[in-house]
Design a protein around this motif. Structure first.
Motif, short mmCIF file in Angstrom:
data_model
loop_
_atom_site.label_atom_id
_atom_site.label_comp_id
_atom_site.label_asym_id
_atom_site.label_seq_id
_atom_site.Cartn_x
_atom_site.Cartn_y
_atom_site.Cartn_z
N GLU A 225 0.44 -1.02 -0.02
CA GLU A 225 -0.17 -0.14 -0.52
C GLU A 225 1.10 1.02 0.14
OE1 GLU A 225 -2.22 -0.70 3.60
OE2 GLU A 225 -3.25 -2.54 2.55
N ASP A 226 2.23 0.88 0.11
CA ASP A 226 3.05 2.17 0.65
C ASP A 226 4.29 2.39 -0.50
OD1 ASP A 226 2.89 3.82 3.00
OD2 ASP A 226 4.13 4.59 1.81
N VAL A 227 5.09 1.35 -0.88
CA VAL A 227 6.34 1.89 -1.54
C VAL A 227 5.62 1.59 -2.77
CG1 VAL A 227 8.56 0.44 -2.66
CG2 VAL A 227 7.05 0.06 0.50
N PRO A 228 5.06 0.46 -3.69
CA PRO A 228 4.50 0.29 -5.46
C PRO A 228 4.02 2.50 -5.68
CG PRO A 228 3.45 -1.17 -4.06
CD PRO A 228 4.12 -0.39 -2.84
N PHE A 229 3.80 3.58 -4.91
CA PHE A 229 3.09 4.19 -5.36
C PHE A 229 4.25 5.43 -4.87
CE2 PHE A 229 -0.71 1.98 -3.68
CZ PHE A 229 -1.29 1.86 -4.76
N TRP A 230 5.47 5.52 -4.48
CA TRP A 230 6.18 6.43 -4.67
C TRP A 230 6.68 6.76 -5.98
CZ3 TRP A 230 10.13 3.82 -0.58
CH2 TRP A 230 9.90 3.28 0.13
N THR A 231 6.61 7.95 -5.51
CA THR A 231 7.54 8.68 -7.23
C THR A 231 8.83 9.29 -7.34
OG1 THR A 231 6.28 10.74 -5.87
CG2 THR A 231 4.77 9.46 -7.97
N ALA A 232 9.28 9.68 -7.90
CA ALA A 232 10.59 10.10 -7.47
C ALA A 232 10.34 11.98 -6.68
CB ALA A 232 11.24 10.92 -9.17
N GLU A 233 9.53 12.78 -7.55
CA GLU A 233 8.94 13.44 -6.41
C GLU A 233 8.77 13.23 -4.78
OE1 GLU A 233 5.79 16.63 -6.41
OE2 GLU A 233 6.75 15.79 -8.71
N SER A 234 8.84 12.11 -4.09
CA SER A 234 8.04 11.73 -3.13
C SER A 234 8.81 10.95 -2.35
CB SER A 234 7.10 10.69 -2.61
OG SER A 234 6.90 9.55 -3.52
N ARG A 235 10.30 10.25 -3.40
CA ARG A 235 11.79 9.56 -2.94
C ARG A 235 12.44 10.77 -2.40
NH1 ARG A 235 12.36 4.05 -4.44
NH2 ARG A 235 10.74 3.61 -5.98
N ALA A 236 12.86 12.32 -3.58
CA ALA A 236 13.34 12.61 -3.12
C ALA A 236 13.35 13.69 -1.60
CB ALA A 236 13.59 13.78 -4.15
N GLU A 237 12.14 13.95 -1.17
CA GLU A 237 11.39 14.27 -0.21
C GLU A 237 11.77 13.15 0.91
OE1 GLU A 237 9.76 16.93 -0.71
OE2 GLU A 237 9.59 17.52 1.24
N PHE A 238 11.70 11.87 1.01
CA PHE A 238 11.82 11.67 1.47
C PHE A 238 13.82 11.27 2.27
CE2 PHE A 238 8.27 7.82 0.10
CZ PHE A 238 7.20 9.01 1.00
N ALA A 239 14.05 11.40 1.55
CA ALA A 239 15.40 11.33 1.24
C ALA A 239 16.31 12.55 2.11
CB ALA A 239 16.27 11.24 0.01
N LYS A 240 15.64 13.18 2.68
CA LYS A 240 15.51 14.74 2.83
C LYS A 240 16.29 14.09 5.03
CE LYS A 240 13.59 18.12 0.44
NZ LYS A 240 13.16 18.63 0.41
N SER A 241 15.68 13.35 5.10
CA SER A 241 16.24 13.12 6.58
C SER A 241 16.27 11.67 6.58
CB SER A 241 14.74 13.30 7.20
OG SER A 241 13.92 11.89 7.26
N TYR A 242 17.52 12.02 7.89
CA TYR A 242 17.97 10.79 7.62
C TYR A 242 17.08 9.37 7.95
CZ TYR A 242 20.81 6.54 10.00
OH TYR A 242 21.51 6.13 10.56
N LEU A 243 15.93 9.74 8.87
CA LEU A 243 15.58 8.78 8.98
C LEU A 243 13.86 7.75 7.82
CD1 LEU A 243 13.68 9.06 12.45
CD2 LEU A 243 14.50 7.32 11.98
N GLY A 244 13.89 9.69 7.32
CA GLY A 244 13.21 9.16 5.99
C GLY A 244 14.02 7.78 4.88
N ARG A 245 15.54 8.30 4.70
CA ARG A 245 16.83 7.81 3.95
C ARG A 245 16.60 6.10 4.85
NH1 ARG A 245 19.51 12.08 3.65
NH2 ARG A 245 21.18 10.51 5.59
N THR A 246 16.74 6.40 5.19
CA THR A 246 17.21 4.78 6.09
C THR A 246 15.87 3.75 5.84
OG1 THR A 246 16.73 5.39 8.35
CG2 THR A 246 18.95 5.08 7.49
N TRP A 247 14.83 4.67 5.87
CA TRP A 247 13.24 3.55 5.90
C TRP A 247 13.44 3.14 4.38
CZ3 TRP A 247 8.34 4.23 3.96
CH2 TRP A 247 7.53 3.79 3.95
N MET A 248 13.20 4.29 3.40
CA MET A 248 13.01 3.92 1.94
C MET A 248 14.02 2.95 1.65
SD MET A 248 13.21 6.73 -0.48
CE MET A 248 14.93 7.75 -0.27
N GLN A 249 15.16 3.05 2.16
CA GLN A 249 16.13 2.07 1.76
C GLN A 249 15.76 0.52 1.89
OE1 GLN A 249 19.44 3.05 3.06
NE2 GLN A 249 19.99 4.79 0.70
N SER A 250 15.15 0.52 3.34
CA SER A 250 15.28 -0.86 3.74
C SER A 250 14.03 -1.28 3.77
CB SER A 250 15.19 -0.89 5.35
OG SER A 250 14.99 -0.02 6.21
N ALA A 251 12.94 -0.63 3.10
CA ALA A 251 12.02 -1.02 3.21
C ALA A 251 11.84 -1.30 1.53
CB ALA A 251 10.53 0.31 2.81
#
Lengths: 378, 508
Positions: free
Chosen positions: B368-394
């Motif tokens: 329900e989450d990962v499949p709907f990520w866009t390049a934009e949202s990825r860039a947004e998440f990557a701005k914070s340390y927690l978002g970045r690590t969460w995104m990678q491992s998810a």
């Protein structure tokens, strides 16, 4: 025989219902008590639940702003004026210093513990203070890298068997007692009137001169009075149902609801009691010399149910008392309301005892009526 | 030894530790059993943790695959529920259905928290707790975690987090042997409906906390007729990826330090608080610290490899409660000075993650989450340390699970005319007030209330329980007096290990 009894019974009913004042006096009790109880309980509950703001006097508040603030979040505030309870919370002047040094900081609760009206407020304040103490202690351990759960060597988990109905023990005791007492109050005036009263009006001698046994006479009177008692019981049950429905029980976490099943149960259980109450009061009235004297004696008799009820409600005496009339009936009613198991053996035995007392009193009255001293109150 | 827990810290969105605040304020609610509803299921008395009241529990059997055409070959899953009976059941045909968070928390385990938050609502209505499929007693999907000693010793800085997430997930997938497709929010909604019908409730009032708000919204979407009101506390909208939790967490840290600067004692004691945090992060980024600390429970000396990852996780979970927030500046200063005990204390609050169902968590994240990520949202998440690590491992874990995405319509905000009360804490480190605004864009009868000093889950820290009950009774949020939500909930900062040297100004 039966016809004779019927005629007598109808005469007694007619007689009694003509004396509207006496009938109404009994019924006023049935009408008024539940309403009074409802008001009383509502006030009591308001005091007990005390979810409102609690205003106390906090001295030296500036010594511990964090604590004062915490209390405020529990709706306990410093106040001035009428609403302030007579509880003073004194914070020691070195509160802050003790806190810093890790010594217990002293606070003094200055209040009269024997004052019933303050008790729940004091408990509430104590609870809030101990919660604050706990909270700070937990954080102190965290700040040292220690799991605060170490403070809790055992984890006590309460599994409460109670259902909300079974919680209101005290209230149930009072409510059921008021219902049982109806059987006595509704009968009181009629019992005096039909015995001592009839004697003073000289109609008793007329009755006795008829070809009747005195036992028939007494039984007719007792049964007629019981009818009015039962009417009183029915009335108080109906009024109680509505009155107790209006008390905000939920604030205390339980409810008392008188449903139709309970009403039927109370009527069945109450029938022997009505007979006993009528026969007892008739006997006492005959024993008295005058109408006035009878009133005094009968009032004294009314203490008996009160005492018996207190004994069981407050667990004063041993278990064997729970087999006695009134006590057992009341316990059965309480059990019924709580949804607990009804003590059937006790109820049975006490009902039999109740009927025996009815028999004995009726027989004693009939014997009394054979004595000229009694009939002419010599 | 496996390392699930570690990767799960990045993986698990862990939105809702409803349980955090309950540990400190264990004030048992006083109540019990009254009613039994017309039932098709057998109800047995039962008890939940930290709640003395007698509850009624039962189960309903549900098909595992809700889309299966033929029932014959379909496995069933047993859905466990509990009723906290109303005190005075004025509305026996209604109930308050409470949804737990996580994703992956058990509603039954959180019964005491719900009983407290819904104590006023409970006066007249039953509270219904259903363990979402895959959580609690409804077929918990749990993988073993790492014990505290190995966790503390583990050096994340040298490990390849992505590879680690992959091996962990593979091991977990081997163990569970389930199709996560059956455990999504969309799939779970029908279980709640089945329980409602089995118990004969005609109308429901919903209460959801954290991820539970999303489950509540999905239930409203699928069964709008059954819902009279919905209270969403710590709102997770459909149109918001969980990846944004990093930004929310950072904002919450910023608010904490702003408060420290505004507070005289804190500012006096820690004039460089903000810089100290940056300094510690940079130091740990450059080189983790290897040290020995006392085990928080056994008191044994154990190894601690303090990495930036550990620090950030500790801070993240400390932000959930106003109590642990008060420890933060002190903790950071001590850590900089080489005393790691306070930090060890804060690391304890991560224990809550252990209680989550891994399976449900992955099902929600991967379908329900990962499949709907866009390049934009990825860039947004990557701005914070927690978002970045969460995104990678998810991403790494979801690649293993291979769960198909749910229908894209899922990411549309819920459209409903049902009265909705949205509650947000101004200091919330996971579901900030802005998320509630996103959620209510298509809700004409919604009202959003913000408790400015509350953290995650407003109902367990403020006067919200009263408001919720009023809302349920009035079936409208329009007339609620929300002024009590402005109450100060923040605690004075710890300036030493014993507490506060608070000045009067502290409170103003």
């Amino acid at each position: 025989m039966i016809r004779l009894f019927n005629t007598l019974f109808r005469k007694e009913l007619l007689d009694a219902s003509r004396d509207k004042r006496s009938v109404m006096a009994g019924l006023y009790y049935a009408l008024g008590t539940p309403i009074l109880m409802c008001l009383l309980f509502s006030v009591l509950l308001k005091q007990l639940s005390s979810t409102d703001e609690l205003q106390i006097t906090i001295e030296n508040a500036e010594a511990a702003p964090a604590l004062v603030h915490y209390l405020a979040s529990k709706e306990i505030n410093h106040g001035e004026g009428d609403k302030v309870k007579a509880i003073r919370l004194q914070l020691s002047t070195d509160f802050q210093q003790s806190m810093q040094q890790g010594r217990p900081a002293v606070v003094i609760i200055d209040a009269d513990r024997s004052n019933d009206r303050l008790q729940s407020a004091i408990r509430r304040l104590e609870r809030a203070l101990s919660q604050y103490s706990n909270e700070v202690a937990h954080l102190r351990l965290l700040a040292r890298g220690i799991d605060p759960n170490l403070l809790q060597a055992i984890d006590v988990q309460m599994h409460d068997q109670a259902t909300p109905d079974s919680r209101g023990g005290m209230f149930l005791g009072v409510a059921t007692l008021s219902i049982i007492l109806t059987l006595f109050y509704a009968a009181m005036n009629l019992a005096i009137d039909t015995s001592a009263g009839e004697r003073e009006r000289n109609s008793l001698t007329l009755l006795l001169s008829q070809p009747l046994s005195s036992l028939q006479l007494v039984l007719a009177k007792v049964v007629a009075i019981s009818c009015f008692s039962m009417a009183g019981l029915l009335l108080i049950l109906v009024v109680s149902k509505f009155a107790y429905g209006m008390v905000p029980w939920q604030q205390l976490g339980f409810s008392i609801s008188l449903n139709l099943d309970f009403m039927l149960f109370a009527i069945v259980v109450g029938l022997p009691l009505a007979l006993m109450s009528a026969s007892l009061q008739v006997m006492v009235s005959f024993m008295a010399k005058s109408f006035k004297e009878a009133q005094t004696y009968v009032t004294l008799v009314l203490f008996v149910p009160l005492v018996l009820s207190m004994v069981t409600t407050y667990n004063i005496a041993d278990d064997y008392l729970q087999w006695l009339p009134i006590a057992a009936q009341q316990q059965a009613m309480i059990a019924f309301l709580k949804g607990a198991v009804i003590p059937v053996p006790q109820l049975m035995v006490s009902s039999v005892i109740t009927l025996l007392i009815f028999g004995v009193c009726s027989y004693a009255s009939s014997r009394l009526l054979k004595s000229e001293k009694v009939v002419f109150s010599l | 030894m496996n390392k699930h827990v570690l990767s799960r810290f990045y993986q698990a969105s862990a939105l809702l530790p409803l349980l955090v605040s309950s540990a400190l304020f264990a004030a048992p609610a006083e109540v019990g059993v009254v009613t039994t509803n017309p039932t098709k299921v057998q109800l047995v008395p039962c008890y939940a943790k930290d709640l003395p009241d007698r509850l009624l529990c039962g189960t309903v059997q549900q098909p595992l695959n809700i889309k299966a055409v033929k029932d014959a070959e379909n496995q069933t899953i047993s859905i466990h529920f509990a009723i906290i009976p109303a005190i005075k059941p004025l509305y026996p045909t209604e109930a308050v259905l409470a949804f737990a968070g996580g994703p992956g928390q058990s509603a039954f385990d959180a019964a005491a928290v719900f009983a407290q938050a819904l104590r006023y609502a409970r006066e007249n209505r039953d509270i219904l707790l259903v363990d979402q499929r895959g959580t609690g007693k409804s077929g918990l999907l749990q993988c073993d975690g790492m014990d505290l000693v190995s966790q503390f010793a583990f050096d994340e800085s040298t490990a390849d987090i992505v590879a680690l997430a992959k091996t962990d997930t593979l091991a977990c997938k081997e163990k569970l042997q389930v199709d996560l497709n059956h455990y999504t929010t969309v799939a779970a909604a029908s279980d709640f409906e089945a329980v409602r019908q089995a118990l004969g409730y005609q109308k429901l009032h919903l209460y959801g906390g954290s991820y539970g708000t999303r489950m509540a919204q999905e239930y409203m979407r699928q069964y709008p007729a059954a819902v009279v009101t919905a209270t969403l506390d710590g709102v997770v909208p459909f149109n918001q990826s969980l990846g944004a939790l990093g930004a929310a967490s950072d904002a919450s840290v910023a608010a904490l330090y702003a408060y420290c600067e505004a507070s005289e004692t804190c500012h006096q004691q820690f004039p460089r608080a903000r810089q100290q945090l940056q300094q510690l992060i940079q130091q740990l980024d450059a080189a983790p610290v290897s040290t020995r600390v006392r085990h928080p429970r056994t008191f044994a000396l154990i190894d601690l490899t303090l990495t930036r990852a550990k620090l950030q996780q500790a801070i993240r979970f400390a932000l959930y409660s106003n109590n642990s927030r008060a420890l933060l500046p002190y903790t950071i200063e001590q850590a900089l000075a080489g005393d790691y005990s306070p930090l060890v204390g804060l690391m304890l609050s991560q224990d809550i993650v252990q209680q989550l169902s891994v399976g449900v968590n992955f099902a929600v994240v991967c379908a329900e989450d990962v499949p709907f990520w866009t390049a934009e949202s990825r860039a947004e998440f990557a701005k914070s340390y927690l978002g970045r690590t969460w995104m990678q491992s998810a991403e790494a874990s979801c690649a293993v699970w291979q769960t198909p995405a749910v229908d894209v319509a899922y990411t549309q905000p819920l459209q409903t005319a049902t009265p909705v009360l949205l509650l947000s804490g101004g200091l919330d480190p996971v579901t900030p007030p802005a998320w509630a605004e996103l959620a209510m864009s298509q809700m004409p009868n919604a009202r959003h209330l913000v408790a400015p000093h509350a953290t995650h889950i407003v109902a367990s820290q403020s006067c919200a329980p009263k408001l919720i009950s009023q809302f349920i009774n009035q079936q409208s949020a329009a007339n609620l007096d929300a002024s009590c939500l402005n109450q100060e909930l923040r605690k004075p900062f710890f300036t030493n290990a014993n507490g506060v040297a608070s000045l009067t100004a502290e409170q103003e």
